[in-house]
Scaffold this active site. Structure first.
Site, PDB file in Angstrom:
ATOM      1  CD  GLU A 143       3.480   7.115  -6.594  1.00 24.94           C
ATOM      2  OE1 GLU A 143       3.831   7.665  -5.550  1.00 24.94           O
ATOM      3  OE2 GLU A 143       2.640   6.186  -6.619  1.00 24.94           O
ATOM      4  N   GLY A 145       5.450   3.265   0.328  1.00 23.50           N
ATOM      5  CA  GLY A 145       6.071   4.121  -0.691  1.00 23.50           C
ATOM      6  C   GLY A 145       5.206   4.115  -1.932  1.00 23.50           C
ATOM      7  CB  SER A 159      -0.892   0.002   1.236  1.00 24.67           C
ATOM      8  OG  SER A 159      -0.104   0.310   2.370  1.00 24.67           O
ATOM      9  CE  LYS A 160      -0.167   6.294  -3.442  1.00 30.13           C
ATOM     10  NZ  LYS A 160       1.023   6.352  -4.249  1.00 30.13           N
ATOM     11  NE  ARG A 161       0.302   1.407   6.517  1.00 28.94           N
ATOM     12  CZ  ARG A 161       0.888   0.481   7.226  1.00 28.94           C
ATOM     13  NH1 ARG A 161       1.833   0.798   8.065  1.00 28.94           N
ATOM     14  NH2 ARG A 161       0.536  -0.774   7.096  1.00 28.94           N
TER      15      ARG A 161
END
Ligand code: GLU
Length: 543
Positions: A271, A265, A261-263
């Protein structure tokens, strides 16, 4: 080439839903399909599953296509390239789904269901309260005589179309290259909806229609689809089509063992591109998340992947996304680059370096002391994806770009300083920004305290000594000559190399960590270097 297990020319597809950008997991699925097609001399199809009009956007489709291109995953059929099995957007294939449904109706393999949502909810609630729980739709409408059903449809009664699961069917079986022979009892499968009341079709139905129509021989996708597969197999059978060989790929988890997940990175390909990773490294790294060549080899360039990829070496166990490993791999690919491609890829990062350096050189204060970032701050910084021109005014950017173009030789000279020390291209600005500070210095607080202000270190004397050596115009402005001169003077004064050179490094580069010192110094003007030493000395020692 035909595959022995299917006896048909290999055709595989990557079928993203454009409801978001190209996620890391999706990219890995795309890579496996692409590499398998290439290894088997087969065809790689890209199909856009844009059946959810609320969540699918053209913008996401474009982003996915560009991300595929960036990774170098060329598709043989699909958007932009066409092909004989098109259209390759599900939103343009409704007629085909309707035709296939009409055939299923003729064959008596489907039936209309008139149960309303309220009725279904009530049935579910009742079943859930009983022992055994809800086992799917209870097939009430399956018993409606055909004439009655036709009359109700003709009268405009809302209905869906359901698949008539053959009750006498033994277990639903299929072959999975990763999980082996899979078998699911048919009685746990309810008569799933193929067409909804509003005329739209369900995912499990259209995906099979397309895979049949596009003559897919293998379906390689994430194992989050594993529970859909037995239902889809029943659709293949109803359509009288050959069931492909499946390969369900293990989940990719973050370093803490939780779903990526975004956590952790960045989670989408764009990106990673923006953070300066090389597509070759990305492909190699993602290929190894769940597959291995021999359990050992880590560097597998694109050509080898296309030659050696096989479904038999896909792992069942989930894969861990380890960004440190990706960084290491990216660094390995950087070191393999020839100078010209290095410089071409580095160009935007050079521009940023010059822009940041120029910005610093315009500061009112000749020496600006900045707090040393904590470890956490450094890690966060390393993981952040920022626009290349962040904190850089457009005008500065324009000047920096012109500078980079006019000073190709100077930037070329940074190559040996950088190539061995980079894991990612976006590390370049921080590493060489100081070259463009002119007479200014951004002084790292910790470096100042540990090196320049350290009691009894003789930093002031060392710096004065080096200054004198660098000011001596009889010494050519070349790194060996300057280094030799400084070392000789240091030795004569009884100073150890580190005690002699660290103060110089901090005064000129602003930090006790920098690229090789004299190689860097010669890339600057003598007057600027001397001015920096003077400015730092007066701020630090005369204060
Ligand atoms: N469109 C589906 C997804 O993005 C993939 C379906 C498939 O590969 O069968 O998850």
């Amino acid at each position: 080439m035909t595959d022995a297990s299917t006896n048909r020319p290999v055709r595989v597809r990557f079928a993203p839903s454009p409801t978001g950008k190209l996620h890391i997991g999706g990219a890995r699925t795309a890579i496996y399909n692409w590499a398998f097609a290439r290894a088997m001399g087969g065809t790689f199809v890209l199909r856009i599953e844009d059946t959810d009009p609320e969540r699918s956007t053209e913008e996401n489709t474009a982003i996915i296509l560009r991300a595929m291109e960036w990774l170098g995953l060329d598709w043989d059929e699909g958007p932009e390239v066409g092909g004989q099995f098109g259209p390759y957007f599900q939103s343009q294939r409704t007629q085909l789904y309707q035709q296939a449904l009409d055939r299923l109706k003729e064959a008596g393999a489907v039936y209309p269901c008139f149960c309303t949502k309220d009725e279904l909810d009530a049935k579910r609630a009742r079943a859930e309260a009983e022992e055994g729980g809800y086992a799917g739709y209870d097939r009430t409408c399956r018993e409606i005589p055909p004439q009655e059903a036709r009359a109700r449809i003709a009268a405009g009664e809302p209905h869906v179309w359901r698949l008539k699961v053959p009750l006498e069917h033994g277990p639903v079986v299929f072959e999975d290259a990763v999980y082996g022979s899979m078998s699911f009892p048919v009685d746990v499968m309810d008569d799933m909806i193929l067409q909804r009341t509003d005329g739209t079709f369900t995912y499990n139905y259209v995906v099979v229609c397309d895979d049949v129509a596009m003559e897919m021989t293998h379906v390689i996708r994430g194992d989050d689809h594993l529970s859909n597969t037995p239902r889809q197999v029943l659709v293949y059978e109803a359509l009288g089509a050959e069931v492909p060989l499946f390969a369900h790929l293990p989940m990719i988890l973050g370093s803490n063992g939780k779903k990526l997940s975004k956590r952790h990175g960045a989670t989408n390909v764009e990106e990673y591109r923006d953070r300066g990773y090389l597509p070759e490294a990305m492909v190699n790294f993602l290929a190894l998340l769940g597959w291995s060549l021999d359990g050992e080899t880590t560097i597998i360039p694109r050509e080898e992947l296309c030659r050696d990829f096989s479904l038999t070496r896909i792992n069942k166990k989930h894969a861990i996304f380890d960004e440190k490993k990706l960084d290491w791999m990216d660094g390995s690919y950087i070191r393999e680059m020839d100078v010209e491609s290095f410089l071409a890829t580095a160009k935007p990062w050079f521009v940023r370096a010059v822009a940041l350096g120029t910005k610093a050189s315009c500061s009112d204060e000749a020496v600006c002391v900045v707090p040393t970032p904590t470890k956490e701050e450094q890690q966060e910084e390393a993981r952040a994806t920022k626009p290349l021109n962040e904190d850089v005014p457009a005008e500065t950017w324009g000047h920096a770009l012109a500078y980079v173009e006019d000073h190709a030789d100077r930037l070329r000279a940074t190559y040996p300083l950088l190539v061995e020390r980079l894991n990612r291209f976006d590390e370049i600005p921080a590493k060489i920004e100081f070259l463009f500070w002119g007479t200014h210095v951004i002084l790292d607080e910790k470096s100042r305290d540990k090196v320049l202000l350290k009691e009894g270190s003789g930093a002031e004397e060392a710096l004065a000594l080096c200054r004198a050596a660098l000011a001596d115009e009889s010494i050519p402005w070349q790194f060996e000559a300057l280094q030799e001169e400084c070392l000789a003077r240091g030795e004569a004064a009884g100073l150890k190399t580190k005690a002699l050179l660290q103060p110089l490094r901090v005064a000129v580069c602003g930090n006790m960590v920098s690229p090789p010192l004299f190689e860097s110094i010669v890339l600057m003007e003598r007057a600027d270097v001397l001015a920096r030493i003077d400015n730092v000395s007066s701020v630090v020692f005369d204060a």
